[in-house]
Design a protein around this motif. Structure first.
Motif, PDB file in Angstrom:
ATOM      1  N   GLU A  90      -0.381   1.792  -3.884  1.00 43.51           N
ATOM      2  CA  GLU A  90      -0.096   0.686  -4.807  1.00 43.51           C
ATOM      3  C   GLU A  90       0.918  -0.283  -4.202  1.00 43.51           C
ATOM      4  O   GLU A  90       0.840  -1.498  -4.426  1.00 43.51           O
ATOM      5  CB  GLU A  90       0.428   1.232  -6.132  1.00 43.51           C
ATOM      6  N   GLU A  91       1.889   0.262  -3.454  1.00 45.51           N
ATOM      7  CA  GLU A  91       2.893  -0.611  -2.820  1.00 45.51           C
ATOM      8  C   GLU A  91       2.254  -1.467  -1.731  1.00 45.51           C
ATOM      9  O   GLU A  91       2.555  -2.656  -1.592  1.00 45.51           O
ATOM     10  CB  GLU A  91       4.022   0.243  -2.231  1.00 45.51           C
ATOM     11  N   GLY A  92       1.371  -0.875  -0.935  1.00 37.83           N
ATOM     12  CA  GLY A  92       0.674  -1.649   0.085  1.00 37.83           C
ATOM     13  C   GLY A  92      -0.232  -2.704  -0.531  1.00 37.83           C
ATOM     14  O   GLY A  92      -0.326  -3.836  -0.032  1.00 37.83           O
TER      15      GLY A  92
ATOM     16  N   HIS B 207      11.677   2.330   4.239  1.00 39.27           N
ATOM     17  CA  HIS B 207      10.454   2.410   5.035  1.00 39.27           C
ATOM     18  C   HIS B 207       9.439   1.354   4.608  1.00 39.27           C
ATOM     19  O   HIS B 207       8.767   0.756   5.449  1.00 39.27           O
ATOM     20  CB  HIS B 207       9.848   3.808   4.913  1.00 39.27           C
ATOM     21  N   LEU B 208       9.311   1.134   3.302  1.00 37.96           N
ATOM     22  CA  LEU B 208       8.388   0.110   2.805  1.00 37.96           C
ATOM     23  C   LEU B 208       8.786  -1.269   3.322  1.00 37.96           C
ATOM     24  O   LEU B 208       7.934  -2.050   3.778  1.00 37.96           O
ATOM     25  CB  LEU B 208       8.365   0.126   1.273  1.00 37.96           C
ATOM     26  N   THR B 209      10.068  -1.568   3.267  1.00 39.64           N
ATOM     27  CA  THR B 209      10.562  -2.872   3.737  1.00 39.64           C
ATOM     28  C   THR B 209      10.327  -3.037   5.229  1.00 39.64           C
ATOM     29  O   THR B 209       9.917  -4.108   5.692  1.00 39.64           O
ATOM     30  CB  THR B 209      12.059  -3.027   3.416  1.00 39.64           C
ATOM     31  N   ARG B 210      10.585  -1.981   5.994  1.00 41.95           N
ATOM     32  CA  ARG B 210      10.379  -2.069   7.440  1.00 41.95           C
ATOM     33  C   ARG B 210       8.890  -2.246   7.772  1.00 41.95           C
ATOM     34  O   ARG B 210       8.545  -2.993   8.688  1.00 41.95           O
ATOM     35  CB  ARG B 210      10.949  -0.831   8.135  1.00 41.95           C
ATOM     36  N   TRP B 211       8.019  -1.591   7.038  1.00 41.41           N
ATOM     37  CA  TRP B 211       6.566  -1.784   7.232  1.00 41.41           C
ATOM     38  C   TRP B 211       6.183  -3.220   6.899  1.00 41.41           C
ATOM     39  O   TRP B 211       5.496  -3.888   7.680  1.00 41.41           O
ATOM     40  CB  TRP B 211       5.813  -0.796   6.335  1.00 41.41           C
ATOM     41  N   ARG B 212       6.639  -3.707   5.761  1.00 39.16           N
ATOM     42  CA  ARG B 212       6.300  -5.060   5.322  1.00 39.16           C
ATOM     43  C   ARG B 212       6.807  -6.112   6.310  1.00 39.16           C
ATOM     44  O   ARG B 212       6.131  -7.097   6.590  1.00 39.16           O
ATOM     45  CB  ARG B 212       6.905  -5.328   3.944  1.00 39.16           C
ATOM     46  N   ASN B 213       8.001  -5.889   6.858  1.00 43.77           N
ATOM     47  CA  ASN B 213       8.650  -6.881   7.714  1.00 43.77           C
ATOM     48  C   ASN B 213       8.418  -6.648   9.196  1.00 43.77           C
ATOM     49  O   ASN B 213       9.127  -7.194  10.037  1.00 43.77           O
ATOM     50  CB  ASN B 213      10.158  -6.920   7.431  1.00 43.77           C
TER      51      ASN B 213
ATOM     52  N   ALA C  72      -5.647   0.249   9.979  1.00 39.60           N
ATOM     53  CA  ALA C  72      -4.556   0.863  10.736  1.00 39.60           C
ATOM     54  C   ALA C  72      -3.229   0.794   9.979  1.00 39.60           C
ATOM     55  O   ALA C  72      -2.517   1.806   9.862  1.00 39.60           O
ATOM     56  CB  ALA C  72      -4.424   0.184  12.099  1.00 39.60           C
ATOM     57  N   VAL C  73      -2.880  -0.392   9.468  1.00 41.78           N
ATOM     58  CA  VAL C  73      -1.576  -0.520   8.801  1.00 41.78           C
ATOM     59  C   VAL C  73      -1.565   0.169   7.444  1.00 41.78           C
ATOM     60  O   VAL C  73      -0.524   0.677   6.994  1.00 41.78           O
ATOM     61  CB  VAL C  73      -1.146  -1.994   8.671  1.00 41.78           C
ATOM     62  N   ALA C  74      -2.728   0.218   6.774  1.00 40.27           N
ATOM     63  CA  ALA C  74      -2.801   0.896   5.478  1.00 40.27           C
ATOM     64  C   ALA C  74      -2.703   2.404   5.652  1.00 40.27           C
ATOM     65  O   ALA C  74      -2.011   3.088   4.892  1.00 40.27           O
ATOM     66  CB  ALA C  74      -4.103   0.524   4.767  1.00 40.27           C
ATOM     67  N   CYS C  75      -3.396   2.936   6.642  1.00 40.28           N
ATOM     68  CA  CYS C  75      -3.307   4.365   6.935  1.00 40.28           C
ATOM     69  C   CYS C  75      -1.874   4.729   7.311  1.00 40.28           C
ATOM     70  O   CYS C  75      -1.336   5.750   6.860  1.00 40.28           O
ATOM     71  CB  CYS C  75      -4.273   4.728   8.050  1.00 40.28           C
ATOM     72  N   PHE C  76      -1.228   3.899   8.116  1.00 43.70           N
ATOM     73  CA  PHE C  76       0.146   4.155   8.549  1.00 43.70           C
ATOM     74  C   PHE C  76       1.089   4.236   7.347  1.00 43.70           C
ATOM     75  O   PHE C  76       1.933   5.138   7.263  1.00 43.70           O
ATOM     76  CB  PHE C  76       0.608   3.050   9.510  1.00 43.70           C
ATOM     77  N   LEU C  77       0.950   3.308   6.401  1.00 44.89           N
ATOM     78  CA  LEU C  77       1.833   3.290   5.239  1.00 44.89           C
ATOM     79  C   LEU C  77       1.620   4.506   4.348  1.00 44.89           C
ATOM     80  O   LEU C  77       2.575   5.051   3.790  1.00 44.89           O
ATOM     81  CB  LEU C  77       1.614   2.013   4.416  1.00 44.89           C
TER      82      LEU C  77
END
Length: 507
Positions: free
Chosen positions: A379-381, A330-336, A364-369
């Motif tokens: 921390e990952e974001g 999920h982290l990779t898909r968010w990042r990419n 928006a993207v931070a809340c989503f993650l």
């Protein structure tokens, strides 16, 4: 210019990559017959301290350094770009260049403080004076903390109270000109030393795959500042929440990258705004005004410098201890930009390609993650933003990620940004999405934010089959956000004392 010229000085450029409002540079020029301007690139040190700036950031900084070097050479000096350890460099070149003084601006981040203490010890042991000046922040943040009774103000309202008591920040210093450089020279051997030539992206093992939308350097910073302040009415009425997160041309100043690396002085920006405000009967106020944005910056710098472990959850007294999930896919898909939510993916594409996104798009993207959908640690974001943002700033990055994940500072955790509805408010036709995700450009506006809902024949006509050409949604937003909301409610109930610290009544 009355100071006695006597020293052989290394001026250590760090964040103050400019000639205007640079008091430590002015001190070096006024008190020295030789001035060696230095910038240190130490990739090993950055890795040791988990600093992960990416190619876009480095390209921006190199542009800043190239302009600095060009301007210095006009006055008979040059920029010495040092590779490797700052400590090793100073040990060797204090002797080699017969240095009697080191000047630099004040940094506040803990890893820089460790390095500065080490360099100061080396200098002291070798009989060299170190002169520092506050120039990156509006105030000396240690004095701000003193004014607050020895602890940092941990709410914006409390910070604003202390700020109002201190009065306006000091005026910016004069710009270094030919007169300041007149008595400063460099030996021919040093001027011709190729070991300190400009660093390149290739040398750093990096490559930029996209053209630079924002060019680094003091000249561009001052041009952008002047352009931003041309429309006085816009400045007076500016309210940050009312700007558009998905306009193709930025709806804010985009001065943050220039402030971050020090091409632009925050004090200059503040007082230029103050001139405009002083001539008007009414204007917007902090926290939403342009002054308010500079005060936010100062707030996070102050909080970060006086809160141990500010950039992590564990051991951080202001941060809720939340049982985040670890999900690398999920982290990779968010990042990419592969979440299957076009608004989120368009923003993440803009971030990767241009190195800047609007603050509401960041929300928006931070809340989503984190608390909205994926329940992955802030921390990952924060690490991804540090790598990809031109305005990556340790203090602000950590503070804002805690804020947006409702781990600290922000307490209306029940306000969740919809990955569908939020973008529609200011861009109902999906122009922003079509620009950054061309695979979706032919979808009708009815489906551009939710292409998975389009009938098969509409997808075929648009030339994009969801699940094949563009991913299906990574989660069901309604279910995920409700589940996360329940967890967050329980966390905050169990950790009332921690939440209270940044609510304004904690210990």
């Amino acid at each position: 210019m009355a100071n006695k010229v006597q020293h052989s000085t290394i001026h250590w450029f760090r964040k103050g990559l400019r000639f205007h409002d640079n008091p430590s540079l002015l001190h070096a020029l006024r008190t020295s017959h030789h001035v060696y301007p230095v910038y240190v690139v130490d990739q090993n040190w950055m890795r040791d301290h988990d600093i992960r700036y990416g190619a876009n950031w480095w390209r921006f900084v190199i542009q800043c350094l190239e302009e600095l070097d060009t301007r210095l050479r006009k006055y008979g000096l040059r920029l010495f770009v040092v590779r490797g350890s700052a400590e090793d460099f100073f040990k060797e070149h204090i002797r080699k260049w017969k240095i009697t003084q080191i000047t630099h601006d004040v940094d506040t981040e803990p890893f820089y403080l460790i390095r500065d203490v080490a360099v100061k010890k080396i200098a002291s042991d070798m009989g060299v004076e170190v002169v520092t000046h506050v120039a990156h922040t509006l105030y000396d943040i240690d004095r701000t903390v003193e004014r607050n009774g020895g602890t940092p103000p941990l709410t914006y309202r409390k910070f604003l109270k202390v700020y109002n008591e201190m009065g306006k920040p000091p005026k910016e210093k004069e710009t270094a000109t030919a007169e300041h450089f007149a008595n400063c020279t460099l030996p021919t051997e040093a001027l011709q030393d190729r070991n300190f030539d400009m660093v390149t992206l290739e040398e750093l093992g990096m490559k930029c795959d996209f053209p630079a939308k924002f060019v680094g350097g003091e000249t561009e910073a001052l041009r952008r500042l002047e352009k931003s302040l041309e429309d006085k009415d816009w400045v007076l009425k500016f309210e940050k929440p009312k700007t558009s997160p998905n306009s193709l041309l930025p709806s804010t100043t985009v001065l943050s990258p220039y402030l971050t690396v020090g091409c632009l002085s925050a004090r200059l920006f503040y007082h230029q705004l103050d001139k405009i405000y002083s001539k008007a009967k009414n204007h917007s106020q902090p926290p939403v005004s342009l002054h308010g944005q500079l005060i936010w910056r100062e707030f996070f710098y102050t909080a970060a410098a006086h809160t141990p472990n500010f950039n992590q959850m564990e051991g951080n007294r202001v941060c809720l201890q939340i049982p985040w999930k670890k999900n690398d896919e999920h982290l990779t898909r968010w990042r990419n930009a592969q979440t299957g939510f076009p608004w989120i993916d368009a923003v993440m594409t803009q971030l990767r390609t241009e190195g800047w996104i609007h603050h509401l798009a960041r929300h928006a993207v931070a809340c989503f993650l984190t608390r909205g959908d994926l329940w992955i640690s802030w921390e990952e974001g924060m690490k991804v933003f540090e790598e990809l943002l031109l305005d990556a700033d340790w203090s602000l990055n950590a503070g804002n990620w805690m804020w947006l994940s409702a781990s600290a500072f922000f307490h209306q955790y029940f306000r969740v940004y919809s990955p569908v509805v939020f973008g529609k408010k200011t861009d109902p036709k999906g122009t922003f999405i079509r620009h950054y995700l061309p695979v979706l450009k032919n979808f009708p506006k009815e489906y551009i934010y939710e292409p998975w809902k389009a009938p098969r024949n509409v997808q075929e006509k648009a030339g994009c089959i969801v699940g094949k050409d563009y991913p299906r949604p990574i989660v069901d937003h309604k279910e995920a956000s409700q589940r996360n909301l329940d967890i967050m409610r329980d966390v905050r109930k169990d950790q009332k004392e921690t939440a209270a610290v940044t609510l304004g009544y904690g210990k």
